[in-house]
Design a protein around this motif. Structure first.
Motif, PDB file in Angstrom:
ATOM      1  N   ARG A 212      25.765  24.831  28.989  1.00 17.62           N
ATOM      2  CA  ARG A 212      24.191  25.749  28.649  1.00 17.62           C
ATOM      3  C   ARG A 212      23.322  26.388  30.145  1.00 17.62           C
ATOM      4  NH1 ARG A 212      22.658  24.587  23.091  1.00 17.62           N
ATOM      5  NH2 ARG A 212      23.877  22.505  22.421  1.00 17.62           N
ATOM      6  N   ALA A 213      24.415  26.283  31.395  1.00 16.94           N
ATOM      7  CA  ALA A 213      24.163  26.832  32.583  1.00 16.94           C
ATOM      8  C   ALA A 213      23.028  28.682  31.944  1.00 16.94           C
ATOM      9  CB  ALA A 213      25.006  26.780  33.263  1.00 16.94           C
ATOM     10  N   CYS A 214      23.725  29.141  31.087  1.00 10.04           N
ATOM     11  CA  CYS A 214      23.489  30.300  30.775  1.00 10.04           C
ATOM     12  C   CYS A 214      21.707  30.016  30.013  1.00 10.04           C
ATOM     13  CB  CYS A 214      24.009  30.694  29.504  1.00 10.04           C
ATOM     14  SG  CYS A 214      24.642  29.882  28.169  1.00 10.04           S
ATOM     15  N   GLU A 215      21.497  28.708  29.117  1.00 15.05           N
ATOM     16  CA  GLU A 215      20.585  29.055  28.237  1.00 15.05           C
ATOM     17  C   GLU A 215      19.010  28.566  29.038  1.00 15.05           C
ATOM     18  OE1 GLU A 215      21.142  27.087  23.624  1.00 15.05           O
ATOM     19  OE2 GLU A 215      21.257  25.344  25.824  1.00 15.05           O
ATOM     20  N   GLU A 216      19.703  27.715  30.209  1.00 16.92           N
ATOM     21  CA  GLU A 216      18.236  27.546  30.399  1.00 16.92           C
ATOM     22  C   GLU A 216      18.508  29.088  31.274  1.00 16.92           C
ATOM     23  OE1 GLU A 216      19.103  24.615  33.626  1.00 16.92           O
ATOM     24  OE2 GLU A 216      20.294  23.443  31.747  1.00 16.92           O
ATOM     25  N   VAL A 217      19.076  29.431  32.805  1.00 16.35           N
ATOM     26  CA  VAL A 217      19.216  30.781  32.811  1.00 16.35           C
ATOM     27  C   VAL A 217      18.516  31.685  32.177  1.00 16.35           C
ATOM     28  CG1 VAL A 217      20.739  31.607  33.245  1.00 16.35           C
ATOM     29  CG2 VAL A 217      19.599  31.892  35.329  1.00 16.35           C
ATOM     30  N   CYS A 218      18.569  32.086  30.766  1.00 20.25           N
ATOM     31  CA  CYS A 218      17.801  33.540  30.394  1.00 20.25           C
ATOM     32  C   CYS A 218      16.593  33.810  30.353  1.00 20.25           C
ATOM     33  CB  CYS A 218      18.339  33.217  28.819  1.00 20.25           C
ATOM     34  SG  CYS A 218      18.182  34.595  27.631  1.00 20.25           S
ATOM     35  N   PRO A 219      16.188  34.516  30.988  1.00 25.11           N
ATOM     36  CA  PRO A 219      14.941  35.375  30.467  1.00 25.11           C
ATOM     37  C   PRO A 219      14.625  35.550  29.467  1.00 25.11           C
ATOM     38  CG  PRO A 219      15.788  36.924  31.567  1.00 25.11           C
ATOM     39  CD  PRO A 219      16.913  35.910  31.229  1.00 25.11           C
TER      40      PRO A 219
ATOM     41  N   THR B 267       9.158  46.181  33.277  1.00 19.16           N
ATOM     42  CA  THR B 267       9.331  45.486  34.404  1.00 19.16           C
ATOM     43  C   THR B 267      10.581  45.207  34.468  1.00 19.16           C
ATOM     44  OG1 THR B 267       8.310  43.499  33.563  1.00 19.16           O
ATOM     45  CG2 THR B 267       6.933  44.836  35.260  1.00 19.16           C
ATOM     46  N   CYS B 268      11.364  45.002  33.173  1.00 22.01           N
ATOM     47  CA  CYS B 268      12.648  43.960  32.672  1.00 22.01           C
ATOM     48  C   CYS B 268      12.160  42.858  33.289  1.00 22.01           C
ATOM     49  CB  CYS B 268      13.560  44.833  32.829  1.00 22.01           C
ATOM     50  SG  CYS B 268      15.390  43.718  32.316  1.00 22.01           S
ATOM     51  N   GLY B 269      11.801  41.852  32.881  1.00 21.68           N
ATOM     52  CA  GLY B 269      11.312  40.346  33.773  1.00 21.68           C
ATOM     53  C   GLY B 269      10.878  41.152  35.109  1.00 21.68           C
ATOM     54  N   GLU B 270      12.394  40.433  35.996  1.00 22.27           N
ATOM     55  CA  GLU B 270      11.504  41.344  37.176  1.00 22.27           C
ATOM     56  C   GLU B 270      12.719  41.913  38.050  1.00 22.27           C
ATOM     57  OE1 GLU B 270      11.900  36.999  40.032  1.00 22.27           O
ATOM     58  OE2 GLU B 270      10.349  36.872  38.736  1.00 22.27           O
ATOM     59  N   GLU B 271      13.814  41.830  36.969  1.00 20.88           N
ATOM     60  CA  GLU B 271      14.727  43.551  37.187  1.00 20.88           C
ATOM     61  C   GLU B 271      14.250  44.685  37.817  1.00 20.88           C
ATOM     62  OE1 GLU B 271      17.555  42.079  36.132  1.00 20.88           O
ATOM     63  OE2 GLU B 271      19.010  43.329  36.723  1.00 20.88           O
ATOM     64  N   ILE B 272      13.392  45.173  37.370  1.00 18.10           N
ATOM     65  CA  ILE B 272      12.830  46.600  38.271  1.00 18.10           C
ATOM     66  C   ILE B 272      11.800  46.025  38.918  1.00 18.10           C
ATOM     67  CG2 ILE B 272      11.136  48.610  37.276  1.00 18.10           C
ATOM     68  CD1 ILE B 272      12.594  48.420  35.012  1.00 18.10           C
ATOM     69  N   THR B 273      11.374  45.019  38.601  1.00 17.49           N
ATOM     70  CA  THR B 273      10.244  44.996  40.078  1.00 17.49           C
ATOM     71  C   THR B 273      10.297  44.201  41.618  1.00 17.49           C
ATOM     72  OG1 THR B 273       9.490  42.409  38.675  1.00 17.49           O
ATOM     73  CG2 THR B 273       7.946  44.529  38.711  1.00 17.49           C
ATOM     74  N   ARG B 274      11.614  43.864  41.725  1.00 19.30           N
ATOM     75  CA  ARG B 274      12.772  43.586  42.355  1.00 19.30           C
ATOM     76  C   ARG B 274      12.971  45.111  43.447  1.00 19.30           C
ATOM     77  NH1 ARG B 274      17.513  40.583  40.762  1.00 19.30           N
ATOM     78  NH2 ARG B 274      16.571  40.844  39.066  1.00 19.30           N
ATOM     79  N   ALA B 275      13.237  45.488  42.801  1.00 21.39           N
ATOM     80  CA  ALA B 275      13.339  47.100  42.957  1.00 21.39           C
ATOM     81  C   ALA B 275      12.674  47.603  43.912  1.00 21.39           C
ATOM     82  CB  ALA B 275      14.400  48.132  42.985  1.00 21.39           C
ATOM     83  N   LEU B 276      11.312  47.886  42.858  1.00 26.09           N
ATOM     84  CA  LEU B 276      10.587  48.923  43.279  1.00 26.09           C
ATOM     85  C   LEU B 276       8.457  48.264  42.708  1.00 26.09           C
ATOM     86  CD1 LEU B 276      10.148  50.365  40.453  1.00 26.09           C
ATOM     87  CD2 LEU B 276      11.790  51.497  41.141  1.00 26.09           C
TER      88      LEU B 276
ATOM     89  N   ILE C 213      11.832  59.247  27.953  1.00 31.56           N
ATOM     90  CA  ILE C 213      12.149  58.135  28.579  1.00 31.56           C
ATOM     91  C   ILE C 213      12.462  58.077  30.063  1.00 31.56           C
ATOM     92  CG2 ILE C 213      14.331  56.675  28.202  1.00 31.56           C
ATOM     93  CD1 ILE C 213      14.149  56.591  25.079  1.00 31.56           C
ATOM     94  N   VAL C 214      12.240  57.862  30.869  1.00 31.33           N
ATOM     95  CA  VAL C 214      12.637  57.659  31.590  1.00 31.33           C
ATOM     96  C   VAL C 214      13.202  56.292  32.572  1.00 31.33           C
ATOM     97  CG1 VAL C 214      11.633  57.683  34.767  1.00 31.33           C
ATOM     98  CG2 VAL C 214       9.918  58.827  32.404  1.00 31.33           C
ATOM     99  N   ASN C 215      14.092  56.272  32.619  1.00 26.58           N
ATOM    100  CA  ASN C 215      15.632  55.463  32.900  1.00 26.58           C
ATOM    101  C   ASN C 215      14.827  54.866  34.720  1.00 26.58           C
ATOM    102  OD1 ASN C 215      17.804  53.541  34.243  1.00 26.58           O
ATOM    103  ND2 ASN C 215      18.647  55.369  32.933  1.00 26.58           N
ATOM    104  N   ILE C 216      14.347  53.835  34.505  1.00 28.14           N
ATOM    105  CA  ILE C 216      13.990  52.915  36.089  1.00 28.14           C
ATOM    106  C   ILE C 216      14.445  51.905  36.606  1.00 28.14           C
ATOM    107  CG2 ILE C 216      11.192  54.404  36.446  1.00 28.14           C
ATOM    108  CD1 ILE C 216      10.441  51.636  35.484  1.00 28.14           C
TER     109      ILE C 216
ATOM    110  N   ALA D 284      16.360  51.108  39.526  1.00 30.53           N
ATOM    111  CA  ALA D 284      16.436  49.845  40.217  1.00 30.53           C
ATOM    112  C   ALA D 284      17.710  49.208  40.239  1.00 30.53           C
ATOM    113  CB  ALA D 284      15.535  48.691  39.488  1.00 30.53           C
ATOM    114  N   TRP D 285      18.022  49.630  39.617  1.00 33.11           N
ATOM    115  CA  TRP D 285      19.679  49.124  40.628  1.00 33.11           C
ATOM    116  C   TRP D 285      20.712  49.063  41.445  1.00 33.11           C
ATOM    117  CZ3 TRP D 285      23.240  48.567  35.445  1.00 33.11           C
ATOM    118  CH2 TRP D 285      22.839  47.081  34.916  1.00 33.11           C
TER     119      TRP D 285
END
Lengths: 374, 998
Positions: B171-178, B462-471, B537-540, B545-546
């Motif tokens: 269940r580690a994944c359950e906890e981490v899933c945003p 923002t994709c959670g923090e996925e995008i905000t982390r990079a820009l 659609i703009v892929n950011i 971000a990646w």
């Protein structure tokens, strides 16, 4: 089988001999009409004229060294809407004939019922030079032929001096002059079925030996090849690179005369004459200017030439009329000759060589330019 | 039962390429389709392969619809498939079937993948924390994956899944899933589908090479299977495309391919049909990448019996220097120190061969899929002795149960081209059982209105923090808000979630936005997110971000540029308009009245369309008239009689014999033809689609004294004499057959495909009627592909002698008085062999008819070998590149009667697809002509690969046949004067976007 015949030149009147030949074409009904250069009354110029009445051939002057308009353009306007239903014989210099072949590929001319009569060409003068020259001599064409044969004609246009194909490549019939004792006789040669029909109609066959002409042509070709290479090297130095090019083109007033003179520029209404590239909001111009701090205007003068070069490069027959048409004597021909030669070498394409050669733009080869991939 | 109650939907089981193709065909006909697969994703085996023989590239996307293409996704199928009429049921098994053809009730069970697909944002955190590591199936176990993983890493929607079998429920994944998408209490949901027909496209299972222990697979690290090699050569594979051998990650200097692993054996006495060709392809891929590597293929017969295949072999051998060695009884050992592998076998001459090499590739064959065996039990289908599906005589797509069809390797091992041909044919069969589709057009009629002022709404995910982390998304919002024409700019957390989308949609409506920019991830692509509003659609995320995780300010600057470019494109976008359509003539024209033509005409008529069938000769039936039985013993005379009867009784079919097509022109939906009968007035007709079934001829020869001696005849002459009773086998003592007379030679570098089977058939029949007759078959490669292998075995068991000859040492035939003598070099015995047969039979192969006239009229291509050229060898096998024209039977390539019939059905199905529509609808992005600027030079006409541009003879300008235009833009590039334009990609838009970028 190519067929050859010699025409006797009486009293050294070469023009008269060709006129006689043309008269016979109409008389024997080998053609219904002729499109030929006819001298204007002032004798200062010759213009292409559609002749159906033999009497109107009196002032025909097919050897006069002047080419105000590339005849390919005239044939295009005559045949584009509907092909000719009657046989029309057309006198063409090699660059006109090559341009015509390109026009046919571009569906801008229809060869149906067109009989091409190519002439060996020693080169032409600019319209203004000819206007002066023609006043200085009683028989300007004869005078020119004498000078041309000696190879010392300084009036020739730059394009003619280095012309690689001074002889017709695909004509139905050719009037041959090179390497022949033209004061005494000239050659008539048939290269196609249509040409053969004319031979039949005129009962032309006879003793003829084109070997001398072939010899002269091959000598001329190698000499011209060398001259052209030197010429291109010089152009590369003078006009190569953006800065040089900008300075060569700085005199351009965007009159687009070069486009109108060009036999290959075939668009009936050119995009570059439209407001697409010049009419924008002032804000846009200011924005462009502010990006680099300065913006040359009119904004499309370089673009115009680059676009034209891009479109015409592969089919450019190097007739040089673009340069003649420039009011400010910009070396347009030089630029086009250089770009055209490089493009044509790259695609192994000789414009006007054959109607069967596919235009590089639409010829798809799965394997080509391997060297460019890396 | 009232026909109104019939379902108009079908079920396709197995979502590999065959299932996808069959589903798309049905969907394009307007039917609803359930496309189910037990895996969590679609794509099947092809996902793991990068390119195919014989053209060495990928063309998978070519199966996507041509017409009404906006109803389907238009990107690579590896990335997924979306179609208006297709419901994809992944992770779904069939649990029961009731009912009958036309009305089945199918119960299904769908496993939960453990991760809710609507909630998963593909961030991969579950996989990061997952402690379980197992072999990765996508890379054939050459890499590892977690129990929480991405089953198809190439898919656009990065939807993770939980491997229930290996998951430890930590269940580690359950906890981490945003997004709280994970629920490990995986349930199975059950459902019942009401369908009229079922198509099985369950494919094959790869032969498990461990079962053949002599190859050392899994014992020796440097023995790998062909599919493993594909993964090693693939850019998406474990080595990113470098060929590194498993034992030491070194580039192998020598690679040996071993053919027929799991095929042509006692246990599986059939040929897997595709392995020779894929081995050639893989060998070529290696050679092209590593020219110095020695590549050798060890084989028994090289079966290059398909269109263009022999040329492909010649390229491999002559241009790339791949070696070919004939052998049998192969064994593999290894040097335990170096892990080099040692291969030994018996050469053709019986001498042992031994070679040490760095890597051995096993060309593993196709075995029946376990899934098929299981499903067929449930459906009550019969299987053959090798456990493949049994099908009806002369219809390889019909199972023995009504309403259930098969395509691809479910019924026999096949390559992709044959698989896709069958998929179309199966779909056509299925469609006949379904209620007329309620939704034939249904394309969105878009409005031509455009608001005067742009009111754009910009949503930045923002994709959670996925995008905000990079820009800096906050800065992006304030930047966007200030752009001219933007009335709203805001952040959202997960734009892809249904909940968020609903909120965004409401917002857009409330504020009256006219244009939308969605900055987020690639999963947004191809979705109709905001109704019909113009959208960019703009892929950011993936694209920004990646890849720019280390330079926040530059990444933000780039995002700003991308948004202002998108806005510029929107600003100058032209209003979308009602999609154009051209009216279709609902008649089919079939050219050629042989078995293929008759069969195609019947199928088109069965779909309810009128058909005109043109036959040059005095009677229909073609080559089928000279075929008296098949190798499998099926009655081809009965087939002929049946076809003739059904055609003559069908009121929708008009047959014109002694008639030729004098003129034909036009395009899909609108062909015009002029037929000329031998003694009648010309007949003119309009047709919506054309099927070419003009057949081919038996080859003629002057080799081997043919024509000079009455004891020398062709294989077809032998068959006719036997059938007509003109020949008494009892009177024959010995007979020699020579194969490949004129085939696989310089003049005709292709295999005629049918002659080996014909020789086997005639030889077995002679043996049956006179067991004492001595028969020698002199051959080059014995092309008994598929289940024909058994007949080859049977022939040898019955004492028929097979002697191979090399093309440079052909048999020599001499005729002296009454006697014939044939001498041949026998590579097995290693010497000249002299035979004195009573009869010499020559297999003169198949030669194309003169197809150039018809091809010229239709402006379509023929191949180098003179057969009609298809749009794409594998993925559009019966279509011609010019839409509306289809080709089948021998006009396409040499093939036997069953194969020709299935092709005819496929062609008819493709033709019906056009005829069933009232009009052909193009996509939104089609080309246009500015008539003022067009000079009619026809450069665009020549540049257009789809025949969508023609010259309007009256106006002297180009004209767009919009239904055919695929929006590729070739015309735009070719036109020197910008008279050719592409909607949605206007100069104004592109120049404006460039300005923003610079």
């Amino acid at each position: 089988m190519p067929r050859n015949a010699m025409l006797e030149v009486k009293g050294g009147d070469i023009t008269g001999t060709v006129r006689g030949f043309l008269e016979k074409l109409l008389e024997k009904k080998a053609v219904d009409a002729l499109l030929v250069p006819v001298e204007v009354p002032s004798k200062k110029n010759v213009v292409q004229t559609m002749v159906t009445d033999i009497a109107q051939l009196a002032d025909v002057s097919p050897l006069a060294p002047v080419m105000p308009v590339n005849t390919a353009k005239i044939i295009s306007s005559v045949t584009k809407v509907a092909a000719s239903t009657k046989k029309v014989g057309v006198i063409l210099r090699s660059c006109e004939l090559r341009a015509l072949v390109e026009m046919v590929k571009l569906k801008q001319a229809d060869m149906n019922n067109i009989v091409t009569i190519g002439i060996d060409c020693f080169g032409t003068y600019s319209v203004t030079d000819y206007a002066v020259f023609s006043q200085e001599h009683d028989t300007p064409a004869g005078e020119y032929l004498k000078k041309a044969a000696s190879g010392t004609d300084t009036l020739l246009r730059p394009a003619c001096k280095i012309c690689q194909y001074p002889y017709p490549l695909t004509a139905d019939m050719t009037i041959g002059l090179f390497g022949l004792p033209i004061e005494k006789e000239i050659l008539v040669h048939s290269g196609t079925k249509e040409g053969d029909q004319v031979f039949e109609a005129l009962g032309l066959d006879g003793e003829a030996d084109p070997a001398k002409r072939d010899e002269a042509l091959s000598a001329l070709k190698s000499e011209r090849q060398k001259l052209k290479e030197e010429f291109l090297a010089q152009v590369q130095q003078e006009a190569g690179g953006l800065d040089n090019m900008l300075s060569v083109l700085s005199a351009c007033v965007a009159c687009h005369n070069c486009r109108i003179a060009c036999p290959i520029c075939y668009c009936r209404e050119c995009l570059l004459d439209s407001p697409t590239f010049v009419e924008w909001e002032a804000e846009k111009y200011l924005d462009w200017a502010s990006r680099k701090g300065a913006l040359r205007l009119p904004a499309d003068s370089l673009l115009f030439h680059l676009v034209r070069m891009n479109h015409m490069g592969a089919s450019c027959v190097a007739c040089g009329l673009c340069e003649d048409a420039c009011p400010n004597s910009i070396a347009v021909y030089k630029l086009f000759c250089l770009a055209g030669s490089r493009v044509q070498e790259t695609f192994e394409y000789t414009p006007g060589r054959s109607a069967d050669d596919e235009l590089p733009l639409t010829a798809f080869k799965e394997e080509e330019f391997k060297g460019f991939e890396k | 039962m009232n026909s109104k109650d019939k379902p108009d939907s079908a079920l396709v089981i197995g979502a590999g390429i065959a299932g996808i193709k069959a589903a798309l065909e049905l969907a394009e006909l307007g039917h609803r389709v359930y496309l189910c697969d037990r895996k969590t994703h679609i794509g099947g085996t092809l996902l793991q392969l990068d390119r195919w023989f014989p053209d060495d590239h990928c063309g998978m996307c070519k199966v996507l619809p041509i017409f009404s293409r906006d109803r389907s996704s238009q990107y690579c199928l590896r990335r997924g498939l979306v179609h208006h009429n297709i419901e994809i049921l992944s992770a779904t098994e069939i649990t029961g079937v009731e009912g009958e053809a036309g009305n089945f009730a199918v119960s299904t069970a769908t496993r939960s993948s453990g991760i809710h697909p609507d909630l998963c944002i593909g961030c991969g955190k579950c996989s990061e924390v997952c402690p379980v590591e197992v072999d990765e199936e996508f890379n054939q176990g050459l890499g590892k994956r977690k129990a929480a993983y991405l089953a198809n890493p190439t898919a656009l929607a990065k939807t993770y899944t939980i491997d229930a079998q290996h998951c430890t429920r930590c269940r580690a994944c359950e906890e981490v899933c945003p997004t709280k998408a994970i629920n490990l209490d995986m349930q199975t949901s059950e459902n019942t589908l009401s369908v009229g027909a079922i198509i099985l496209s369950t494919g094959f299972d790869e032969f498990d090479a461990q079962a053949a222990s002599q190859y050392g697979y899994k014992r020796f690290p440097n023995v790998i299977t062909s599919l493993e090699l594909e993964r090693l050569l693939s850019g998406s594979g474990p080595t990113r495309g470098s060929l590194l051998r498993p034992s030491d990650d070194k580039e192998p200097q020598s690679v040996a391919f071993l053919q027929c692993v799991g095929s042509r054996s006692l246990e599986r006495n059939y040929c897997s049909s595709a392995c020779c060709m894929y081995a050639l392809k893989e060998a070529i891929m290696i050679k092209e990448k590593y020219p110095g590597t020695d590549v050798c293929i060890y084989f028994m017969d090289l079966r290059t019996a398909g269109k263009g295949y022999y040329r492909y072999f010649e390229k491999a051998r002559d241009e790339l220097g791949i070696r070919f060695v004939r052998c049998r009884v192969p064994r593999v050992m290894q040097n335990f120190k170096t892990h080099d592998v040692i291969f030994s076998a018996l050469g053709e001459d019986g001498q042992p061969i031994q070679q040490q090499c760095d890597l051995i590739v096993l060309s593993v064959g196709q075995t029946p899929s376990a899934q098929f065996v299981q499903v067929s039990e449930m459906l009550g289908l019969q299987r053959n002795r090798w456990e493949f599906c049994r099908t009806r005589a002369f219809s390889s797509v019909e199972s023995l149960r009504d309403g259930i069809f098969v395509c691809g390797s479910a019924a026999a091992p096949k390559d992709i081209a044959d698989t896709l041909t069958e998929a179309s044919a199966a779909a056509g069969n299925a469609s006949l059982l379904l209620a007329a589709p309620g939704d034939m057009q249904g394309d969105d009629q878009q409005s031509g209105e455009q608001a005067e002022d742009m009111k754009a709404a910009v949503f930045i995910c923002t994709c959670g923090e996925e995008i905000t982390r990079a820009l800096d998304t906050k800065e992006l919002v304030s930047f966007s808000g200030q752009l001219a024409g933007v009335i709203h700019a805001g952040e959202v957390s997960h734009l892809c979630l249904p909940e968020t989308l609903a909120q965004v949609q409401t917002k857009i409506r409330d504020m009256g936005a006219t244009h939308v920019i969605a900055a987020g991830c690639s999963a947004l692509t191809g979705q109709k997110l905001f109704g019909n509003l113009p959208l960019e659609i703009v892929n950011i995320r993936e694209g920004l971000a990646w890849v720019h995780q280390d330079n926040r300010s530059a990444a933000t600057r780039k995002a700003r540029k991308l948004i202002s470019m998108a806005l510029a494109r929107l600003r100058y976008a032209r209003p979308s308009r009602t999609v154009q359509s051209s009216i279709v003539s609902a008649k089919g024209l079939v050219i050629g009245g042989g078995a293929s033509g008759l069969s195609a005409a019947l199928r088109i008529a069965e779909h309810g369309h009128q058909v005109e069938l043109v036959e040059r000769s005095g009677e229909v039936g073609g080559k089928l008239r000279s075929i008296h039985s098949t190798l499998e013993g099926e009655d081809s005379r009965a087939l002929l009689d049946d076809l003739l009867k059904r055609v003559s009784e069908n009121p929708l079919i008009t047959v014109h014999t002694e008639t030729v097509v004098e003129h034909i022109s036009g395009h899909a939906g609108a062909f015009y033809a002029k037929l000329q009968g031998s003694d009648s007035e010309p007949y003119e007709l309009d047709a919506g689609a054309v099927v070419i079934a003009t057949g081919a001829d038996e080859g003629t020869t002057t080799q081997y004294l043919y024509g000079q001696n009455e004891r020398i005849i062709t294989q077809t002459e032998l068959e006719e004499r036997l059938a007509a009773g003109q020949m008494d086998p009892q009177q024959l003592n010995s007979l020699v057959m020579i194969q490949c007379v004129g085939s696989m030679e310089a003049e005709r570098p292709y295999c005629s495909r049918v002659c080996c089977a014909q020789a086997l058939k005639n030889a077995l029949q002679l043996k049956e009627r006179n067991p004492d007759i001595q028969i020698y078959i002199l051959y080059r490669e014995l092309m008994s592909y598929g289940f024909m292998e058994e007949y080859y075995t049977r022939a040898r068991e019955q004492g028929i002698v097979f002697i191979r000859y090399e093309p440079d040492k052909k048999p020599v035939v001499e005729a002296a008085e009454e006697k014939l003598s044939v001498s041949v070099n026998d590579p097995v015995l290693g010497g000249a062999f002299s035979l004195s047969p009573d009869l010499l039979v020559l297999s003169t192969g198949v030669v194309p008819a003169d197809n150039s006239v018809l091809a010229g009229m239709l402006d379509i291509d023929v191949t180098e070998d003179g057969f009609f050229k298809e749009a794409e060898v594998k993925f559009r096998p019966v279509d011609v590149i010019k839409d509306g024209i289809f080709v089948c039977g021998l006009a396409h390539s040499p093939r036997n009667i069953q194969e020709a019939l299935v092709q005819a059905q496929a062609a008819a199905e493709r033709a019906s697809l056009i005829l069933s529509r009232g009009s052909l609808v193009s996509g939104q992005s089609v080309s246009e002509v500015n008539e003022t600027w067009c000079s009619g030079c026809e450069l665009c006409v020549q540049a257009c690969p789809y025949g969508a541009r023609v010259k309007d003879a009256d106006k002297g300008v180009a004209l767009v046949v919009e239904a055919l235009c695929q929006g590729c833009g070739a015309c735009v590039s070719a036109c020197p004067n910008k008279a050719a334009k592409l909607r949605q990609f206007t100069d104004r838009q592109i120049l404006a976007a460039l300005d923003e970028a610079l």
